[in-house]
Design a protein around this motif. Structure first.
Motif, mmCIF file in Angstrom:
data_model
loop_
_atom_site.group_PDB
_atom_site.id
_atom_site.type_symbol
_atom_site.label_atom_id
_atom_site.label_comp_id
_atom_site.label_asym_id
_atom_site.label_seq_id
_atom_site.Cartn_x
_atom_site.Cartn_y
_atom_site.Cartn_z
ATOM 1 N N HIS A 36 -8.124 5.160 11.527
ATOM 2 C CA HIS A 36 -6.777 5.389 12.060
ATOM 3 C C HIS A 36 -6.806 6.248 13.319
ATOM 4 C CE1 HIS A 36 -2.555 4.674 10.589
ATOM 5 N NE2 HIS A 36 -2.343 5.360 11.681
ATOM 6 N N SER A 45 3.391 -1.080 9.060
ATOM 7 C CA SER A 45 3.455 0.320 8.674
ATOM 8 C C SER A 45 4.323 1.082 9.662
ATOM 9 C CB SER A 45 2.016 0.864 8.686
ATOM 10 O OG SER A 45 1.966 2.187 8.300
ATOM 11 N N GLY A 102 7.356 4.279 9.189
ATOM 12 C CA GLY A 102 8.775 4.532 8.951
ATOM 13 C C GLY A 102 9.438 3.603 7.962
ATOM 14 N N LYS A 123 0.846 -1.201 0.000
ATOM 15 C CA LYS A 123 0.000 0.000 0.000
ATOM 16 C C LYS A 123 0.874 1.240 0.000
ATOM 17 C CE LYS A 123 -3.265 2.423 3.081
ATOM 18 N NZ LYS A 123 -2.638 2.955 4.316
ATOM 19 N N SER A 175 4.264 5.823 3.587
ATOM 20 C CA SER A 175 3.900 7.158 3.142
ATOM 21 C C SER A 175 5.128 8.069 3.103
ATOM 22 C CB SER A 175 2.820 7.765 4.052
ATOM 23 O OG SER A 175 2.284 8.929 3.473
ATOM 24 N N SER A 176 5.660 8.428 4.286
ATOM 25 C CA SER A 176 6.816 9.350 4.313
ATOM 26 C C SER A 176 8.008 8.826 3.521
ATOM 27 C CB SER A 176 7.268 9.586 5.759
ATOM 28 O OG SER A 176 6.222 10.060 6.547
ATOM 29 N N GLY A 206 -0.758 9.313 12.439
ATOM 30 C CA GLY A 206 0.008 8.466 11.518
ATOM 31 C C GLY A 206 0.731 9.296 10.484
ATOM 32 N N GLY A 207 1.437 8.599 9.602
ATOM 33 C CA GLY A 207 2.164 9.306 8.555
ATOM 34 C C GLY A 207 3.336 10.097 9.079
ATOM 35 N N CYS A 235 0.449 5.041 0.733
ATOM 36 C CA CYS A 235 -0.567 5.846 1.407
ATOM 37 C C CYS A 235 -0.307 7.335 1.262
ATOM 38 C CB CYS A 235 -0.608 5.482 2.888
ATOM 39 S SG CYS A 235 -2.115 6.065 3.709
ATOM 40 N N LEU A 275 -8.901 6.674 4.239
ATOM 41 C CA LEU A 275 -8.382 6.697 5.600
ATOM 42 C C LEU A 275 -8.955 7.887 6.358
ATOM 43 C CD1 LEU A 275 -4.613 6.358 6.422
ATOM 44 C CD2 LEU A 275 -6.052 8.034 7.567
ATOM 45 N N ARG A 295 -1.292 15.344 3.615
ATOM 46 C CA ARG A 295 -1.722 14.491 2.493
ATOM 47 C C ARG A 295 -3.250 14.494 2.336
ATOM 48 N NH1 ARG A 295 2.081 11.793 6.278
ATOM 49 N NH2 ARG A 295 4.115 12.069 5.289
ATOM 50 N N GLN A 340 -10.116 2.615 6.156
ATOM 51 C CA GLN A 340 -9.070 2.502 7.168
ATOM 52 C C GLN A 340 -9.383 3.485 8.283
ATOM 53 O OE1 GLN A 340 -4.949 2.512 5.799
ATOM 54 N NE2 GLN A 340 -4.273 3.539 7.669
ATOM 55 N N ASP A 392 0.964 0.285 13.200
ATOM 56 C CA ASP A 392 1.691 1.507 12.897
ATOM 57 C C ASP A 392 2.421 1.980 14.143
ATOM 58 O OD1 ASP A 392 0.636 4.706 11.374
ATOM 59 O OD2 ASP A 392 2.592 3.748 11.554
ATOM 60 N N SER A 430 -3.621 16.648 8.045
ATOM 61 C CA SER A 430 -2.540 15.939 7.363
ATOM 62 C C SER A 430 -2.063 16.697 6.132
ATOM 63 C CB SER A 430 -3.003 14.548 6.921
ATOM 64 O OG SER A 430 -2.074 13.994 5.987
ATOM 65 N N ASP A 454 2.950 -0.994 4.232
ATOM 66 C CA ASP A 454 2.346 0.309 3.939
ATOM 67 C C ASP A 454 3.377 1.402 4.143
ATOM 68 O OD1 ASP A 454 1.024 2.642 5.947
ATOM 69 O OD2 ASP A 454 0.102 2.403 3.987
ATOM 70 N N GLY A 474 6.545 8.809 9.647
ATOM 71 C CA GLY A 474 7.868 8.392 9.181
ATOM 72 C C GLY A 474 8.742 7.758 10.245
HETATM 73 O O1 LIG Z 1 -0.401 9.956 6.387
HETATM 74 C C1 LIG Z 1 -0.930 10.784 7.133
HETATM 75 O O2 LIG Z 1 -0.703 12.022 7.068
HETATM 76 C C2 LIG Z 1 -1.890 10.332 8.194
HETATM 77 C C3 LIG Z 1 -2.589 11.293 8.927
HETATM 78 C C4 LIG Z 1 -3.483 10.867 9.913
HETATM 79 C C5 LIG Z 1 -3.706 9.518 10.150
HETATM 80 C C6 LIG Z 1 -3.028 8.553 9.406
HETATM 81 C C7 LIG Z 1 -2.116 8.956 8.433
HETATM 82 N N1 LIG Z 1 -1.433 8.010 7.695
HETATM 83 C C8 LIG Z 1 -1.755 6.642 7.898
HETATM 84 C C9 LIG Z 1 -1.016 5.647 7.123
HETATM 85 O O3 LIG Z 1 -1.559 4.597 6.808
HETATM 86 C C10 LIG Z 1 0.454 5.853 6.906
HETATM 87 O O4 LIG Z 1 0.808 5.247 5.683
HETATM 88 C C11 LIG Z 1 1.198 5.186 8.042
HETATM 89 O O5 LIG Z 1 0.922 5.912 9.222
HETATM 90 C C12 LIG Z 1 2.697 5.116 7.798
HETATM 91 O O6 LIG Z 1 3.180 6.402 7.574
HETATM 92 P P1 LIG Z 1 4.773 6.602 7.379
HETATM 93 O O7 LIG Z 1 5.410 6.243 8.695
HETATM 94 O O8 LIG Z 1 4.903 8.029 7.012
HETATM 95 O O9 LIG Z 1 5.205 5.675 6.281
#
Ligand SMILES: O=C(O)c1ccccc1NCC(=O)[C@H](O)[C@H](O)COP(=O)(O)O
Length: 220
Positions: free
Chosen positions: A84, A165, A167, A6, A188-189, A142-143, A8, A60, A37, A82, A131, A35, A186, A145
């Protein structure tokens, strides 16, 4: 090992197309205004229309009420919801029953004690996402990193599909899979050049690294 991937926090056609071209399985759309995103319903609808039939769509939210979830389901028509936020097992069950689509519940992990809730959520959710627990002063759950200790999942069998998920990036996903044998990952960052700004080359590198790592692991 078959692995689901995934990407995200997709908020542009360029990022979405990069995830599809790279061969990711799921595209995460964040509906949460704090967010970087965040996509509003109109943008989510447009991205979902572009994605449909090419990649699974995950919408999400964080502690969304039924009105917002209803709007998301009507406008984005996600394959998976999702959740979260701090949604309880009863809330997860209620959302699943009311909106009639699979629910993936994100569970924050920092220590082994955080895994005590797994059975209660595994009983009501279709999938779990582990996560990294956000710091108390974080502006979002989340998100961020940041990884958690993957060894906490080493001997965990939640009894249903789960996603790792927090980092992850192309450099560490192989180690994360070797330790956890997660059936899905999964990110994102780790595929961004700035918060919310997806990098197509990083997306491709992450998918390639994850696929190569999964292929090298023994079958379960
Ligand atoms: O991505 C965001 O900004 C976010 C904001 C609020 C709730 C969840 C969020 N992301 C959820 C995800 O599924 C992310 O992919 C996950 O937390 C991993 O994020 P990362 O550590 O940045 O890869």
């Amino acid at each position: 090992m078959t692995l689901e991937i995934k990407i995200c926090g997709l908020s542009t056609a360029v990022g979405l197309d990069a995830a599809i071209t790279a061969g990711a399985d799921l595209a995460g759309l964040v509906v949460f205004p704090p967010s970087p995103r965040h996509v509003d319903l109109a943008a989510g609808r447009a991205l979902a229309a572009r994605a449909r039939g090419r990649i699974a769509i995950v919408a999400l939210t964080v502690d969304a009420d039924d009105a917002l979830l209803g709007d998301i389901v009507a406008e984005i028509v996600p394959d998976i919801l999702q959740l979260h936020g701090r949604e309880s097992p009863a809330r997860v069950a209620a959302v699943r029953a009311r909106f009639g689509r699979p629910v993936m519940k994100a569970l924050p992990v920092a220590t082994a004690a955080d895994l005590a809730v797994v059975p209660a959520y595994a009983a009501v959710a279709d999938r779990l996402l582990f996560d990294a627990k956000a710091p108390k002063d974080a502006t979002r759950p989340g998100g961020l990193g940041q990884p958690f200790d993957w060894h906490l999942l080493e001997r965990l069998d939640p009894g249903l599909a789960f996603m790792l998920s927090g980092g992850l990036d192309a450099a560490n996903v192989a180690e994360a899979l070797r330790i956890t044998a997660a059936p899905a990952v999964d990110v994102s960052s780790g595929v961004e050049q700035a918060p919310g700004d997806k990098n197509p080359d990083k997306i491709a590198a992450f998918v390639r690294a994850a696929r190569e790592a999964a292929a090298a692991l023994p079958l379960p």
